[in-house]
Design a protein around this motif. Sequence first.
Motif, PDB file in Angstrom:
ATOM      1  N   LEU A 286     -16.672 -43.098 -24.507  1.00 29.57           N
ATOM      2  CA  LEU A 286     -17.397 -42.649 -23.329  1.00 29.57           C
ATOM      3  C   LEU A 286     -18.865 -43.053 -23.461  1.00 29.57           C
ATOM      4  O   LEU A 286     -19.471 -42.869 -24.518  1.00 29.57           O
ATOM      5  CB  LEU A 286     -17.292 -41.129 -23.170  1.00 29.57           C
ATOM      6  CG  LEU A 286     -18.077 -40.537 -21.990  1.00 29.57           C
ATOM      7  CD1 LEU A 286     -17.425 -40.919 -20.676  1.00 29.57           C
ATOM      8  CD2 LEU A 286     -18.177 -39.032 -22.122  1.00 29.57           C
ATOM      9  N   THR A 287     -19.426 -43.604 -22.393  1.00 27.07           N
ATOM     10  CA  THR A 287     -20.830 -44.028 -22.388  1.00 27.07           C
ATOM     11  C   THR A 287     -21.646 -43.126 -21.480  1.00 27.07           C
ATOM     12  O   THR A 287     -21.282 -42.888 -20.329  1.00 27.07           O
ATOM     13  CB  THR A 287     -20.948 -45.484 -21.910  1.00 27.07           C
ATOM     14  OG1 THR A 287     -20.211 -46.324 -22.791  1.00 27.07           O
ATOM     15  CG2 THR A 287     -22.402 -45.924 -21.894  1.00 27.07           C
ATOM     16  N   LEU A 288     -22.751 -42.628 -22.015  1.00 30.80           N
ATOM     17  CA  LEU A 288     -23.669 -41.769 -21.272  1.00 30.80           C
ATOM     18  C   LEU A 288     -25.007 -42.493 -21.170  1.00 30.80           C
ATOM     19  O   LEU A 288     -25.613 -42.839 -22.186  1.00 30.80           O
ATOM     20  CB  LEU A 288     -23.840 -40.435 -21.996  1.00 30.80           C
ATOM     21  CG  LEU A 288     -24.494 -39.286 -21.237  1.00 30.80           C
ATOM     22  CD1 LEU A 288     -23.645 -38.876 -20.049  1.00 30.80           C
ATOM     23  CD2 LEU A 288     -24.684 -38.099 -22.174  1.00 30.80           C
ATOM     24  N   ASP A 289     -25.463 -42.745 -19.952  1.00 31.49           N
ATOM     25  CA  ASP A 289     -26.656 -43.561 -19.700  1.00 31.49           C
ATOM     26  C   ASP A 289     -27.789 -42.670 -19.196  1.00 31.49           C
ATOM     27  O   ASP A 289     -27.763 -42.194 -18.058  1.00 31.49           O
ATOM     28  CB  ASP A 289     -26.314 -44.638 -18.672  1.00 31.49           C
ATOM     29  CG  ASP A 289     -27.467 -45.611 -18.439  1.00 31.49           C
ATOM     30  OD1 ASP A 289     -28.533 -45.429 -19.060  1.00 31.49           O
ATOM     31  OD2 ASP A 289     -27.296 -46.531 -17.621  1.00 31.49           O
ATOM     32  N   PHE A 290     -28.804 -42.443 -20.047  1.00 31.29           N
ATOM     33  CA  PHE A 290     -29.968 -41.638 -19.661  1.00 31.29           C
ATOM     34  C   PHE A 290     -31.033 -42.534 -19.022  1.00 31.29           C
ATOM     35  O   PHE A 290     -31.167 -43.713 -19.353  1.00 31.29           O
ATOM     36  CB  PHE A 290     -30.559 -40.930 -20.879  1.00 31.29           C
ATOM     37  CG  PHE A 290     -29.775 -39.726 -21.308  1.00 31.29           C
ATOM     38  CD1 PHE A 290     -30.137 -38.463 -20.898  1.00 31.29           C
ATOM     39  CD2 PHE A 290     -28.653 -39.871 -22.107  1.00 31.29           C
ATOM     40  CE1 PHE A 290     -29.410 -37.340 -21.268  1.00 31.29           C
ATOM     41  CE2 PHE A 290     -27.925 -38.773 -22.502  1.00 31.29           C
ATOM     42  CZ  PHE A 290     -28.292 -37.498 -22.078  1.00 31.29           C
ATOM     43  N   ALA A 291     -31.787 -41.952 -18.126  1.00 25.30           N
ATOM     44  CA  ALA A 291     -32.826 -42.716 -17.434  1.00 25.30           C
ATOM     45  C   ALA A 291     -33.978 -43.066 -18.369  1.00 25.30           C
ATOM     46  O   ALA A 291     -34.482 -44.196 -18.360  1.00 25.30           O
ATOM     47  CB  ALA A 291     -33.347 -41.934 -16.228  1.00 25.30           C
ATOM     48  N   ASN A 292     -34.420 -42.101 -19.198  1.00 29.30           N
ATOM     49  CA  ASN A 292     -35.599 -42.327 -20.043  1.00 29.30           C
ATOM     50  C   ASN A 292     -35.420 -41.887 -21.491  1.00 29.30           C
ATOM     51  O   ASN A 292     -35.901 -42.551 -22.399  1.00 29.30           O
ATOM     52  CB  ASN A 292     -36.809 -41.580 -19.462  1.00 29.30           C
ATOM     53  CG  ASN A 292     -37.149 -42.041 -18.065  1.00 29.30           C
ATOM     54  OD1 ASN A 292     -37.485 -43.198 -17.845  1.00 29.30           O
ATOM     55  ND2 ASN A 292     -37.060 -41.130 -17.095  1.00 29.30           N
ATOM     56  N   ALA A 293     -34.754 -40.780 -21.716  1.00 28.60           N
ATOM     57  CA  ALA A 293     -34.747 -40.158 -23.039  1.00 28.60           C
ATOM     58  C   ALA A 293     -34.155 -41.068 -24.109  1.00 28.60           C
ATOM     59  O   ALA A 293     -33.025 -41.535 -23.978  1.00 28.60           O
ATOM     60  CB  ALA A 293     -33.952 -38.848 -22.991  1.00 28.60           C
ATOM     61  N   PRO A 294     -34.923 -41.324 -25.189  1.00 23.78           N
ATOM     62  CA  PRO A 294     -34.431 -42.167 -26.289  1.00 23.78           C
ATOM     63  C   PRO A 294     -33.557 -41.349 -27.239  1.00 23.78           C
ATOM     64  O   PRO A 294     -33.996 -40.928 -28.309  1.00 23.78           O
ATOM     65  CB  PRO A 294     -35.719 -42.634 -26.960  1.00 23.78           C
ATOM     66  CG  PRO A 294     -36.674 -41.522 -26.723  1.00 23.78           C
ATOM     67  CD  PRO A 294     -36.324 -40.924 -25.377  1.00 23.78           C
ATOM     68  N   ILE A 295     -32.302 -41.148 -26.880  1.00 20.69           N
ATOM     69  CA  ILE A 295     -31.422 -40.301 -27.680  1.00 20.69           C
ATOM     70  C   ILE A 295     -30.187 -41.047 -28.138  1.00 20.69           C
ATOM     71  O   ILE A 295     -29.248 -40.451 -28.667  1.00 20.69           O
ATOM     72  CB  ILE A 295     -30.998 -39.053 -26.880  1.00 20.69           C
ATOM     73  CG1 ILE A 295     -30.364 -39.460 -25.554  1.00 20.69           C
ATOM     74  CG2 ILE A 295     -32.186 -38.149 -26.635  1.00 20.69           C
ATOM     75  CD1 ILE A 295     -29.927 -38.301 -24.715  1.00 20.69           C
ATOM     76  N   GLY A 296     -30.175 -42.375 -27.924  1.00 21.29           N
ATOM     77  CA  GLY A 296     -29.029 -43.166 -28.324  1.00 21.29           C
ATOM     78  C   GLY A 296     -29.271 -43.914 -29.620  1.00 21.29           C
ATOM     79  O   GLY A 296     -29.841 -43.392 -30.573  1.00 21.29           O
ATOM     80  N   ASN A 297     -28.891 -45.217 -29.639  1.00 19.49           N
ATOM     81  CA  ASN A 297     -29.039 -46.004 -30.851  1.00 19.49           C
ATOM     82  C   ASN A 297     -30.251 -46.929 -30.755  1.00 19.49           C
ATOM     83  O   ASN A 297     -30.941 -46.978 -29.749  1.00 19.49           O
ATOM     84  CB  ASN A 297     -27.750 -46.801 -31.118  1.00 19.49           C
ATOM     85  CG  ASN A 297     -27.356 -47.635 -29.900  1.00 19.49           C
ATOM     86  OD1 ASN A 297     -28.179 -48.311 -29.294  1.00 19.49           O
ATOM     87  ND2 ASN A 297     -26.080 -47.584 -29.545  1.00 19.49           N
TER      88      ASN A 297
END
Length: 412
Positions: A286-297
């Motif tokens: 599952l992919t979750l795409d945030f507008a701004n928050a740097p919470i991925g890789n």
Amino acid sequence: MKKILISTALLAGVLSYAGGFRVSLQGVKQLAMAHTSAHAEDASVAFFNPAGMSFIPSKLSIVAGGFAASNKVTFQNLNTLTSTETDNPVGTPIYAAIAYKATDKISVGFSFTTPFGSTIQYPYDWEGREAVQKLELKSFYFQPMVSVKMAPWISFGASYIYAKGSVNWDRAVTQFGGTVNLNDEKATGHGFGFGFYFRPTDKFDMSIAYRSPVDMKAKEGVATFRFPQQQTINGLLGLNANGQDNFKATLPLVEEYTIGLTYKFTPKWLVSADFNYHGWDRYRSLTLDFANAPIGNQADPTIVVAPKNFRGAKTFRLGTQYMFNNMIYGRLGAYYDEAPYSDENFIPETPSFNSFVFTGGLGFKFQKFGVDVAGGYVMPQSRSVNNKTIGFYGQAKASAFYAGLGLSYNPF
């Protein structure tokens, strides 16, 4: 800055509006007989197979009903022996359907169901709080449909599926001593279903149905972060003054295949059996795409990809009905339901178990009106949890009970 990895396993579960995690509560009469599907007695067949509408005895049929669903999950850390138990409120799924014979060969209908609608509530300070503290789910299925009687013994039916729902999820962000809420009130998806219904003799019914994959799209999700040093962390994560960011996600739901059989051994006694297959192996991540928050890789910090590694799951059902007299019907059933993932992929947000379920109920007919009551007792098998991806280990157990009341009206 160290990135915050948000577990998106929850979003997958709470947007799973078809197949996999769906609770079998779309017909009180059907539940009493292990939720078997080859029953074309009234409009309740519409959700299971639109082709069955052609064999409803009444020209017009209307049904509606609801359930009380109680469930509890217990997780124990085998190293510390700490035990955590959910405090879930009673769920209340509902359904309604109408079927009408426009001509001798064409029937039209509409089905409304809430196949996923529940809340899971853990203590807010439990050890799995970074995965989930509280999850609320609402979902609605709207299905217009048509059935064509191709011959006296066979019909074909098709339906369009419009799915709408919402999710509200609380979880902890222990790195900054705060919490995050993910909320989306406008998730939608589209799909279709079709099936064949056979009645070669007065004693034998056969239902073959297919429900398509549905991509549930959350386009206007809002993530609200709450931290002790709110303004400082807002700047670090690119949040607005209210500590919020937007996100998008598309969840690929899976196809469902059903074969149902009903045989009348005597005018008073019938036996039904179903086989269901849910193609959950389509759901790998599952992919979750945030507008701004740097919470991925590091490659793309606004994108979170959570592995799921689900697999196809099967359900085997057996039910029976006995007519005591022209007014009273007794029903019993049992089924075995497989979990769609292994112990290594267990997630506390949408806990799933291999389960034995026993059902029963009564039906009452009063000329044009009918009243049905049913209940179900679920016996989930305990699981050894070993999810290295989210660092979740221990043993999980569960229990569940269902009760339902259904009404039907067949005026002519």
